[in-house]
Enzyme design. Sequence first.
Site, PDB file in Angstrom:
ATOM      1  N   GLU A  45       4.512 -39.726  13.624  1.00  0.00           N
ATOM      2  CA  GLU A  45       4.502 -41.610  13.129  1.00  0.00           C
ATOM      3  C   GLU A  45       3.637 -41.587  12.429  1.00  0.00           C
ATOM      4  OE1 GLU A  45       6.071 -44.722  16.433  1.00  0.00           O
ATOM      5  OE2 GLU A  45       4.651 -46.184  14.695  1.00  0.00           O
ATOM      6  N   ARG A  49      -1.451 -48.185   8.385  1.00  0.00           N
ATOM      7  CA  ARG A  49      -2.922 -49.100   8.912  1.00  0.00           C
ATOM      8  C   ARG A  49      -3.898 -48.735   8.180  1.00  0.00           C
ATOM      9  NH1 ARG A  49      -1.912 -49.571  15.259  1.00  0.00           N
ATOM     10  NH2 ARG A  49      -0.118 -49.270  15.157  1.00  0.00           N
ATOM     11  N   LYS A 133      12.264 -50.005  19.373  1.00  0.00           N
ATOM     12  CA  LYS A 133      11.073 -49.715  19.817  1.00  0.00           C
ATOM     13  C   LYS A 133      10.431 -50.668  20.655  1.00  0.00           C
ATOM     14  CE  LYS A 133       5.772 -49.032  17.861  1.00  0.00           C
ATOM     15  NZ  LYS A 133       5.070 -48.655  17.282  1.00  0.00           N
TER      16      LYS A 133
HETATM   17  C1  3PG Z   1       1.050 -48.590  18.337  1.00  0.00           C
HETATM   18  O1  3PG Z   1       1.752 -48.964  16.797  1.00  0.00           O
HETATM   19  O2  3PG Z   1       2.741 -47.561  18.381  1.00  0.00           O
HETATM   20  C2  3PG Z   1       0.992 -48.428  19.208  1.00  0.00           C
HETATM   21  O3  3PG Z   1      -0.108 -49.308  18.592  1.00  0.00           O
HETATM   22  C3  3PG Z   1       0.280 -46.979  19.845  1.00  0.00           C
HETATM   23  O4  3PG Z   1      -0.257 -47.423  21.085  1.00  0.00           O
HETATM   24  P1  3PG Z   1      -1.210 -46.684  21.728  1.00  0.00           P
HETATM   25  O5  3PG Z   1      -2.573 -46.818  20.829  1.00  0.00           O
HETATM   26  O6  3PG Z   1      -2.250 -47.943  22.944  1.00  0.00           O
HETATM   27  O7  3PG Z   1      -0.545 -45.905  22.155  1.00  0.00           O
END
Ligand code: 3PG
Length: 217
Positions: A45, A49, A133
């Site tokens: 994924e 960002r 999600k």
């Molecule tokens: C996401 O966008 O799915 C999360 O920011 C991932 O979360 P994590 O960095 O705590 O694994």
Amino acid sequence: MTNNYYDIAKEIERIAIIPVIALNNAKDAEPLAEALSNAGLPAAEVTFRTDAAVESISIITKKYPNILTGAGTVLTIDQVNKAMDAGAKFIVSPGLNPTVVDYCVDKNIPIFPGVNNPMGIEFALERGLDVLKFFPAEASGGIKMVEAMSAPYGKVKFMATGGIGLGNLTSYLNSKSIVACGGSWMVKSDLINDGKFSEIEKLCREAVEVVNNWRNK
Ligand code: 3PG
């Protein structure tokens, strides 16, 4: 929803872990994909960002068609279009943006919008989406919250992300309402920026091993 949506959801369930990736430089896309592929974790994924998202999706989908590549942190229709043009197979968003969700549903683009409450679930169900999600998973109450929400919405399945790591992964996977867990723990930006792709491969292998052990239990 269309077959395509469920086909992707099934693939996500089969892989069980979705690495959530932020690439600052598209030149890292190829070695990262190679590490995922070598580790037997064929999913990515790639999040919006960073500005390198579109080019990175394009590189991974062209050079590693075996990797199920989606776009994450998608907040606008423009990002949906850019991601799909670059070859993304699915869209993930942290929240449920009605404009983005309606656009994707209308265009038969598989979207997994983020929810963490009944209101979001009902909005999604009304649009035929029942694989969502669950974000931010741990901060929203973790697996307890998933189970509580599954009582009235038994048919809804979640891909949980946010605060998940090797320590709590199986507690999520054990739930009938969970199709997969997403996370950045095996693809940390620091490791990517430092070019530590063998370390990433090792962390990905560890994650796959946890899933395999969990499956064979
Ligand atoms: C996401 O966008 O799915 C999360 O920011 C991932 O979360 P994590 O960095 O705590 O694994």
